[in-house]
Write a protein that holds these residues in place. Structure first.
Motif, PDB file in Angstrom:
ATOM      1  N   ALA A   1       0.817  -1.212   0.000  1.00 43.65           N
ATOM      2  CA  ALA A   1       0.000   0.000   0.000  1.00 43.65           C
ATOM      3  C   ALA A   1       0.848   1.259   0.000  1.00 43.65           C
ATOM      4  N   SER A   2       2.148   1.117   0.048  1.00 44.91           N
ATOM      5  CA  SER A   2       3.051   2.255  -0.139  1.00 44.91           C
ATOM      6  C   SER A   2       3.451   2.370  -1.609  1.00 44.91           C
ATOM      7  N   GLY A   3       3.989   1.279  -2.170  1.00 51.88           N
ATOM      8  CA  GLY A   3       4.421   1.313  -3.563  1.00 51.88           C
ATOM      9  C   GLY A   3       3.313   1.656  -4.530  1.00 51.88           C
ATOM     10  N   ALA A   4       2.077   1.307  -4.195  1.00 54.41           N
ATOM     11  CA  ALA A   4       0.944   1.571  -5.092  1.00 54.41           C
ATOM     12  C   ALA A   4       0.317   2.945  -4.868  1.00 54.41           C
ATOM     13  N   ASN A   5       0.748   3.656  -3.844  1.00 50.21           N
ATOM     14  CA  ASN A   5       0.122   4.934  -3.510  1.00 50.21           C
ATOM     15  C   ASN A   5       0.447   5.995  -4.560  1.00 50.21           C
ATOM     16  N   ILE A   6      -0.329   7.063  -4.530  1.00 46.68           N
ATOM     17  CA  ILE A   6      -0.240   8.119  -5.538  1.00 46.68           C
ATOM     18  C   ILE A   6       1.031   8.956  -5.363  1.00 46.68           C
ATOM     19  N   ARG A   7       1.522   9.518  -6.455  1.00 46.91           N
ATOM     20  CA  ARG A   7       2.690  10.401  -6.454  1.00 46.91           C
ATOM     21  C   ARG A   7       2.329  11.737  -7.100  1.00 46.91           C
ATOM     22  N   PRO A   8       3.160  12.772  -6.886  1.00 46.64           N
ATOM     23  CA  PRO A   8       2.878  14.064  -7.527  1.00 46.64           C
ATOM     24  C   PRO A   8       2.790  13.990  -9.043  1.00 46.64           C
ATOM     25  N   CYS A   9       3.366  12.943  -9.644  1.00 48.41           N
ATOM     26  CA  CYS A   9       3.310  12.811 -11.100  1.00 48.41           C
ATOM     27  C   CYS A   9       1.881  12.746 -11.626  1.00 48.41           C
ATOM     28  N   ALA A  10       0.938  12.314 -10.792  1.00 49.23           N
ATOM     29  CA  ALA A  10      -0.461  12.263 -11.217  1.00 49.23           C
ATOM     30  C   ALA A  10      -1.010  13.652 -11.515  1.00 49.23           C
ATOM     31  N   PHE A  11      -0.354  14.687 -10.972  1.00 52.76           N
ATOM     32  CA  PHE A  11      -0.838  16.072 -11.129  1.00 52.76           C
ATOM     33  C   PHE A  11       0.191  16.945 -11.854  1.00 52.76           C
ATOM     34  N   TRP A  12       1.152  16.303 -12.511  1.00 54.94           N
ATOM     35  CA  TRP A  12       2.242  17.040 -13.153  1.00 54.94           C
ATOM     36  C   TRP A  12       1.716  17.933 -14.260  1.00 54.94           C
ATOM     37  N   ARG A  13       2.267  19.142 -14.356  1.00 57.59           N
ATOM     38  CA  ARG A  13       1.696  20.139 -15.263  1.00 57.59           C
ATOM     39  C   ARG A  13       2.418  20.267 -16.593  1.00 57.59           C
TER      40      ARG A  13
END
Length: 487
Positions: A384-396
């Motif tokens: 549940a850490s490795g699969a969690n979201i990263r800032p890349c999901a909101f990269w501009r």
């Protein structure tokens, strides 16, 4: 190799035999290199340093330039010198300027030191090579670059909000103009500019962890300019992408029994007398710390500290002391990283610039909610850490150059080294890299745990195989499996 606790931690196509449209093939560099003293924190073992200029945008070689910082540990045996060995310690976001000295500290064989000038460098965006920033607060820096363990959907949503804030800060920072240009593809092209500046027809390469992706991309973009390429502790062919990140879950599950066996054999830690009891203690401590943190350790930090400590067998005693203290509600000993990271903000920011440019991350928060739920059940220790979201999901921003897909066209000049129980870059990911490189590569596996094989692990068979390849070019005819060494 990664820098803990801030862990700067993962189908084949034809290699590009020429520069893609819009990317000019660089010519011979006329830029003279003037080697001099290194900065005080880098200067050891006779290391020399210099800088070179490279294009910010390799599609526009005569446009704005940025600066790269290089180091050199020169061969002292001209009769045996073969060429240069570029190195990368991992990351992305890790400084490599001091890495040649670190390799000496790791007892790199004299035969290798005689064969090459060992070259270190800070990749673009990192350290002394036109560094980037996301204006991260101390709290944001302390979160590091591995997402926290998400106990439930609420945790994913909380981290999604935090990740969006970080992505927005990166897009508004004073180095936001560099966002499209800090990527593995651009760094690989920088490596070829380094080759030119050193007046070498070919370069050899030794890369660990993220450095395996960098080396594979270089070998794909410039298949005939590599000499002997060693990729140690391999990411999946896409680098630290979504698939590579989700491998932290199975990697920890595969590696943890080594610690459980160690702790069970040490009654002074009182963590359980069998590996099964130590495993149960992990889940018990994590659940207790989720409810009531001890001395700043909550459940997420406990899980991350355990994961990071599994990189090296040498860190197991310290980890057991931390567990013992937390289990008895005592102040735990301070976790000391094996390698100092002088600028955590830059390390985390440059890490994000690279991984967000290197692959297309899902934009839907719902996809992360689903993946976390799946991996929490499948790999309960750390999934549940490795699969969690990263800032890349909101990269501009979009990368100036599309990510490079590792391919199999080119000479057979690559050796992969891999531990069978690596928590961060598991064997299954290395096998994907091996398939992507095809007949260009051979792989040597060592039956041992931890992150890092050559000079880091204790397997003589694997170490000797890499040394022989670097010094003589001898490589196993087929993939080689090295059995566990006696303790």
């Amino acid at each position: 190799m990664r820098r803990a606790l801030t862990i700067v931690v993962a189908a084949a196509t034809a290699a590009v035999m020429f520069a893609p449209p819009g990317l000019a093939e660089p010519g011979k560099s006329a830029q003279p290199l003037k080697w001099g003293d290194c900065p005080a924190d880098v200067a050891k073992h006779g290391l020399q340093c210099t800088t070179i200029d490279v294009p910010l945008d390799h599609r526009n070689p005569d446009g704005p330039q940025i600066q790269l910082s290089l180091s050199r540990l020169a061969s002292k045996n001209p009769d045996k010198r073969r060429g240069v060995l570029l190195t990368n310690p991992g990351g992305p976001g890790g400084s490599g300027l001091d890495f040649p000295g670190a390799l000496v500290d790791l007892k790199m064989p004299q035969s290798v030191l005689d064969s090459y000038d060992i070259i270190g460098f800070d990749p673009r965006g990192v350290g002394r090579s036109t560094p980037v920033t996301c204006d991260l607060t101390t709290e944001q820096q302390n979160r590091g670059n591995i997402p926290p363990y998400a106990r439930d959907a609420a945790d994913v949503l909380t981290h999604a909000r935090n990740s969006k804030i970080v992505a927005d800060q990166c897009a508004k920072s004073k180095t936001a103009n560099l966002l499209p240009y800090v990527s593995t593809a651009a760094t690989a092209r920088d490596m070829d500019r380094i080759r030119e500046a050193l007046h070498e027809d070919k370069i050899s390469f030794l890369g660990y962890s993220y450095g395996t992706h960098l080396g594979a991309v270089y070998a794909t973009l410039f298949p005939n300019r590599g000499d002997r390429i060693v990729l140690d502790s391999n990411l999946v062919p896409g680098g630290l992408d979504r698939a590579g990140s989700r491998l932290f879950g199975p990697g920890m599950e595969k590696r943890f029994p080594d610690f459980a066996k160690f702790a069970a054999a040490k009654p002074e830690y009182d963590l359980g007398t069998t590996p099964e009891a130590v495993t149960a203690k992990y889940f018990d401590l994590a659940a207790r710390l989720d409810k009531a943190p001890v001395q700043g350790y909550d459940g997420a930090l406990f899980r991350l500290a355990t994961f990071a400590s599994l990189y090296r067998d040498s860190r197991m005693p310290q980890l057991a002391e931390i567990w013992k203290a937390l289990d008895t509600n005592q102040p735990p000993p301070r976790m000391v990283a094996a390698e100092a990271q002088p600028n955590v903000e830059n390390a985390v920011a440059s890490h994000l610039y690279v991984i967000c440019n290197d692959s297309r991350w899902p934009k839907s928060v719902g996809s992360y909610l689903h993946d976390v739920s799946v991996d929490r059940k499948r790999y309960p220790m750390f999934g549940a850490s490795g699969a969690n979201i990263r800032p890349c999901a909101f990269w501009r921003s979009e990368p100036a150059e599309p990510p490079v897909r590792v391919g199999d066209r080119g000479p057979s000049d690559v050796l992969l080294a891999q531990n069978t129980r690596d928590p961060a870059t598991p064997l299954s990911g290395a096998e994907q890299m091996r398939r992507a490189l095809g007949d260009r590569a051979r792989m040597v596996t060592a039956d041992q745990g931890g992150h890092g094989v050559y000079l880091i692990g204790a397997n003589k068979c694997a170490n000797d195989t890499v040394t022989a390849f670097l010094t003589t070019g001898e490589r196993p005819q087929d993939d080689r499996a090295c059995v566990a060494e006696p303790a």
